[in-house]
Design a protein around this motif. Sequence first.
Motif: not given
Length: 263
Positions: A87-111
Amino acid sequence: MTEDAAWSALFAELDSWAAAGKRLDFWLRDDDATVPSTQLDRLAALAERFAIPVLLASIPLLAQESLARRLETAPLLRPCQHGTWHRNHAPAGEKKSEFGLHRPLPEILAEVIGGRQRLRELFGDAFLSVFVPPWNRIHPDVAAELPQLGFAGLSCFRNFALGPAGGPRLVNTDLDLIDWHGGRVGRQPGELLAEMVQTLAIRRMSPEPNQPFGLLLHHHDHGNAAWDVLTNLLTRLSGHAAVAFSGPDALFGAATYLATDLD
């Protein structure tokens, strides 16, 4: 450049590799595996024909039990983790990314951990602890945490590099078989080969030790033309003295297996 000229240029470059005493370790990565299909069967048959293992990046929360059953009879397709949901979590206008820092790091790592657990349950000992981020994008701060999560390897695309905090063993792919902007079809052979020649020429002149060269596949998107190019490339490369087919076991090393015990 015509296709014939591109083939001639490729073999001239490979001859230069041989003359320089260099070896091209050529490998395959295939992304987005979720279910068995005739396309996956075709990939498995190609791997068997050329005795070339394929790093099969599987989407954890979309992968089905049927895929695991199919891979039991396709030992050269080596499953690893491809993001979590793709899933893409980057905002509109940015390149697609599921694992950019668009969410809190602990949430990303748990996923990431949840996805890893899912694939270990699915594939058992066949699972390789290599992480492949969707769209080949991952923030260096996330990549730096991967060894602590049990990952021995990371694979992105050509120019990705780890940040100052490091990360797992990085082995990128270098060439994409698919033309994503031209209709998700296989690239024209002349264009594909010309890019390969250019990349190899730069690498041959580099003082760095031999680096593996990875071809990126997406079997779901391969039409007959893409399969033909891939088969032709493997056929021709397999006969050249400077080329050795490699796979994830050799590229990422024994640590790939040791890291699976870190849950």
